[in-house]
Write a protein that holds these residues in place. Structure first.
Motif, short mmCIF file in Angstrom:
data_model
loop_
_atom_site.label_atom_id
_atom_site.label_comp_id
_atom_site.label_asym_id
_atom_site.label_seq_id
_atom_site.Cartn_x
_atom_site.Cartn_y
_atom_site.Cartn_z
N LEU A 187 0.82 -1.21 0.00
CA LEU A 187 0.00 0.00 0.00
C LEU A 187 0.86 1.26 0.00
O LEU A 187 0.59 2.22 -0.73
N TRP A 188 1.92 1.26 0.81
CA TRP A 188 2.81 2.43 0.84
C TRP A 188 3.52 2.62 -0.51
O TRP A 188 3.69 3.75 -0.97
N LYS A 189 3.90 1.52 -1.15
CA LYS A 189 4.55 1.63 -2.47
C LYS A 189 3.60 2.30 -3.45
O LYS A 189 4.02 3.17 -4.24
N GLU A 236 0.20 12.34 -2.91
CA GLU A 236 -0.22 11.08 -2.31
C GLU A 236 -1.66 11.18 -1.79
O GLU A 236 -2.06 12.18 -1.19
N PRO A 237 -2.48 10.14 -2.03
CA PRO A 237 -3.91 10.21 -1.72
C PRO A 237 -4.25 10.04 -0.24
O PRO A 237 -5.36 10.36 0.18
N GLY A 238 -3.35 9.49 0.55
CA GLY A 238 -3.65 9.25 1.96
C GLY A 238 -2.51 8.49 2.60
O GLY A 238 -1.39 8.44 2.07
N GLN A 239 -2.79 7.87 3.75
CA GLN A 239 -1.75 7.15 4.47
C GLN A 239 -2.27 5.83 5.02
O GLN A 239 -3.47 5.70 5.32
N VAL A 240 -1.36 4.88 5.15
CA VAL A 240 -1.65 3.63 5.83
C VAL A 240 -1.39 3.86 7.32
O VAL A 240 -0.34 4.36 7.71
N VAL A 241 -2.36 3.49 8.14
CA VAL A 241 -2.27 3.75 9.57
C VAL A 241 -2.18 2.41 10.31
O VAL A 241 -3.03 1.54 10.11
N GLY A 293 -6.76 1.72 -8.42
CA GLY A 293 -5.43 1.66 -9.02
C GLY A 293 -4.49 0.78 -8.23
O GLY A 293 -3.46 0.33 -8.75
N PHE A 294 -4.81 0.53 -6.96
CA PHE A 294 -3.97 -0.37 -6.16
C PHE A 294 -4.31 -1.82 -6.51
O PHE A 294 -5.47 -2.21 -6.58
N THR A 295 -3.29 -2.63 -6.75
CA THR A 295 -3.48 -4.06 -7.00
C THR A 295 -2.37 -4.84 -6.30
O THR A 295 -1.26 -4.36 -6.11
N PHE A 314 3.30 6.08 -2.50
CA PHE A 314 4.49 6.86 -2.87
C PHE A 314 4.59 7.09 -4.37
O PHE A 314 5.28 8.02 -4.82
N SER A 315 3.90 6.25 -5.16
CA SER A 315 3.94 6.43 -6.62
C SER A 315 3.29 7.74 -7.05
O SER A 315 3.50 8.20 -8.17
N PHE A 316 2.51 8.37 -6.16
CA PHE A 316 1.84 9.62 -6.47
C PHE A 316 2.72 10.84 -6.17
O PHE A 316 2.34 11.97 -6.47
N GLY A 317 3.88 10.61 -5.58
CA GLY A 317 4.73 11.73 -5.21
C GLY A 317 4.07 12.62 -4.18
O GLY A 317 3.45 12.13 -3.23
N GLU A 318 4.17 13.93 -4.35
CA GLU A 318 3.59 14.87 -3.39
C GLU A 318 2.07 14.84 -3.39
O GLU A 318 1.43 15.34 -2.46
#
Length: 212
Positions: free
Chosen positions: A60-62, A71-76, A198-200, A65-69
């Protein structure tokens, strides 16, 4: 210096509020949740549980990070989420194994204590010691407090053999039954929805002990 409390050291025969629970100073080496005012110790996760949680977090973090600045959110990691359950006389605080929260949601809700909003995605990894009824209760509570997308992951040591290496995807605002059940095959792929489109992730990467 105050030492961490064990469950047995809490005041007996007492119901706790969410704020009291979060301030209790419970032992950080043991996971606790508040279920309608009652403090409960959760089962200790094993190695496979830890590996799966770590792999999923890394994937999920990978993707984030693909979005650069942008980024859509964070894994908590596991934190306390206060559940305001309609009609309940006592408060609950739950801690999923992982959650994903949109950036805007995080920026608007930075406050002390338990988080008071539903995450955009909750992930529960089942341990062999978990009771099936616990998950049912948890999903019902999530549903009643506005949570929607939940991934429930059953590792190879899941309590029931039929569940081994499966992922059940819930849309709780539609139903308390999974909308999709993925099993470990060469083709099954975990796919994000909503803010996670987009995450797979191939299930073979999630479940294989050789995946690293």
């Amino acid at each position: 210096m105050t030492l961490p409390l064990k469950l047995a050291e809490l005041e007996r025969n007492r119901l706790y509020t969410a704020d009291e629970f979060m301030a209790a100073g419970l032992d950080p080496d043991q996971k606790y949740e508040l279920v309608e005012g009652v403090v409960k110790a959760m089962s200790h996760p094993g190695l496979e549980h830890g590996l799966i949680t770590s792999r999923l977090s890394k994937a999920l973090w990978k993707w984030i990070f693909s979005f650069g600045e942008a980024e859509p959110g964070q894994v908590v990691p596991p934190i306390g989420y206060k559940l305001d359950i309609p009609g309940a006389s006592r408060e609950s605080v739950r801690s999923p194994d992982l959650t994903f929260v949109r950036k805007q949601q995080l920026e608007n809700n930075l406050s002390p204590g338990a988080a008071k909003f539903p995450p955009d995605l909750a992930i529960e990894v089942i341990s062999s010691q978990d009771e099936p009824g616990d998950l049912v209760t948890k999903l019902e509570q999530y549903s009643r407090t506005g949570w929607n997308i939940v991934w429930v992951i059953y590792p190879g040591n899941a309590p029931a053999k039929k569940d081994y290496n499966t992922v059940r995807i819930y849309h709780l605002q539609e139903s308390l039954t999974p909308v999709k059940i993925l099993t470990l095959t060469n083709n099954d792929q975990l796919e994000g929805e909503g803010p996670l489109i987009g995450f797979t992730l191939n299930l073979s990467e999630l479940f294989s002990l050789a995946a690293g």
